[in-house]
Enzyme design. Sequence first.
Site, PDB file in Angstrom:
ATOM      1  N   GLU A 159     -13.114  56.479  70.019  1.00 52.99           N
ATOM      2  CA  GLU A 159     -13.759  55.700  68.956  1.00 52.99           C
ATOM      3  C   GLU A 159     -14.132  56.576  67.743  1.00 52.99           C
ATOM      4  OE1 GLU A 159     -17.167  53.690  70.743  1.00 52.99           O
ATOM      5  OE2 GLU A 159     -17.935  55.573  71.521  1.00 52.99           O
ATOM      6  N   ASP A 169     -19.962  60.956  78.275  1.00 56.97           N
ATOM      7  CA  ASP A 169     -19.148  61.724  77.322  1.00 56.97           C
ATOM      8  C   ASP A 169     -18.800  63.137  77.793  1.00 56.97           C
ATOM      9  OD1 ASP A 169     -19.105  59.645  75.444  1.00 56.97           O
ATOM     10  OD2 ASP A 169     -21.057  60.227  74.667  1.00 56.97           O
TER      11      ASP A 169
HETATM   12  O1  F6P Z   1     -23.328  58.540  74.489  1.00 53.98           O
HETATM   13  C1  F6P Z   1     -22.686  57.616  75.301  1.00 53.98           C
HETATM   14  C2  F6P Z   1     -22.010  56.553  74.488  1.00 53.98           C
HETATM   15  O2  F6P Z   1     -21.559  55.635  75.424  1.00 53.98           O
HETATM   16  C3  F6P Z   1     -20.887  56.985  73.561  1.00 53.98           C
HETATM   17  O3  F6P Z   1     -19.665  57.310  74.159  1.00 53.98           O
HETATM   18  C4  F6P Z   1     -20.790  55.776  72.669  1.00 53.98           C
HETATM   19  O4  F6P Z   1     -20.184  56.128  71.480  1.00 53.98           O
HETATM   20  C5  F6P Z   1     -22.229  55.399  72.498  1.00 53.98           C
HETATM   21  O5  F6P Z   1     -22.896  55.874  73.645  1.00 53.98           O
HETATM   22  C6  F6P Z   1     -22.484  53.931  72.354  1.00 53.98           C
HETATM   23  O6  F6P Z   1     -23.829  53.761  72.080  1.00 53.98           O
HETATM   24  P1  F6P Z   1     -24.604  52.376  72.130  1.00 53.98           P
HETATM   25  O7  F6P Z   1     -24.731  51.984  73.565  1.00 53.98           O
HETATM   26  O8  F6P Z   1     -25.912  52.666  71.523  1.00 53.98           O
HETATM   27  O9  F6P Z   1     -23.759  51.393  71.379  1.00 53.98           O
END
Ligand code: F6P
Length: 359
Positions: free
Chosen positions: A231, A136
């Site tokens: 998102e 991010d």
């Molecule tokens: O923090 C990194 C990230 O990939 C975000 O961009 C995304 O919203 C989130 O993690 C997704 O999390 P998880 O893997 O827990 O679904």
Amino acid sequence: MKRIGMLTSGGDCQALNATMRGVVKGLYNTFDEVEVYGFLEGYKGLIYGNYKKLSADDFSGILTKGGTILGSSRTPFKQIDEPTPEGYNKVEKMKETYKKLKLDCLVVLGGNGSQKTANRLSEEGLNVIGCPKTIDNDIWGTDMTFGFQSAVDIATNAIDCIHTTAASHNRVFIVEVMGHKVGWITLHAGIASGADIILIPEIPYDIKKVAKALEKRTKAGKGFSILAVAEGAISKEVAELPKKERKAAIAAAAEKYPSVAYEVADKIKEFCGMDIRVTVPGHTQRGGSPVPYDRVISSRFGAKAAELIKEKDFGKLVVMKNNEVDAIPLSETAGKLKYVSPDDKIIAEAKTLGISFGD
Ligand code: F6P
């Protein structure tokens, strides 16, 4: 003899192994004798005393390998003072493991939440060094995190692929890019792939403006359009609600739609009748090999971590500032996020290029 512990915490990304390799290479070349202990599945390994003693061989050939050889998990900082299901005090257990292994330093590869825990452990008296991980790129105090450029590469590639099929069929597509709170990946991948509209959490959109931008393209004779949507993209009307009501509106939308891109598609259709297709590359953005840029910065971050350990300069987060690797106190970065600012020059430049942010 130096005894170093290491862990990878939070959502994974492409250059975790490359960074660990950098740290360990730096250590082996700095100290005559080093023992490296890798905690399994992030802070969980430190809490429960699950670790592996690692040798140089474990770090050989992993520069290009995605994921993490240690495994990762999320241990939310806001629950750090809540006991584990077995009733253990998490912070005390972590300190206990650190002391039992007689560690000289713990190296934490993690994002915002993980660095908050790293800072807490540092305040509790442990020697801790943080390395800035996350696709991010939202860690405050560093221009760049490792993983970001690799994720941008994948998201860009996804939008490029959609571009060709959208052009062939004269269709409008939304590609949903990762980033719940910040829009760095969407912004960079959107510009890199020539997206026409970019929607990010930091710039709430007005659906009328989005529709207007699409209609402008149609009038100009363009048969297709591409929207890069984070998102966490949010409409102006929802963003302006008081916190409680905003949360409720987001929760209601999450019940109705699989994700934000579908909500935006639905709203556009409702507003101007356009039929929109949605593509969500999702976790592919965290997978695969790190791009060369990430391999370089993660190796540089690793070398800096080894240097800080040599200097006994603990309680620091390794950062990149104006292309130079540096370090800042963990206490300075803990609890802050690096957002895209609507006033950033890159936003004005994107607008000059004709990209709409729906604002
Ligand atoms: O923090 C990194 C990230 O990939 C975000 O961009 C995304 O919203 C989130 O993690 C997704 O999390 P998880 O893997 O827990 O679904």
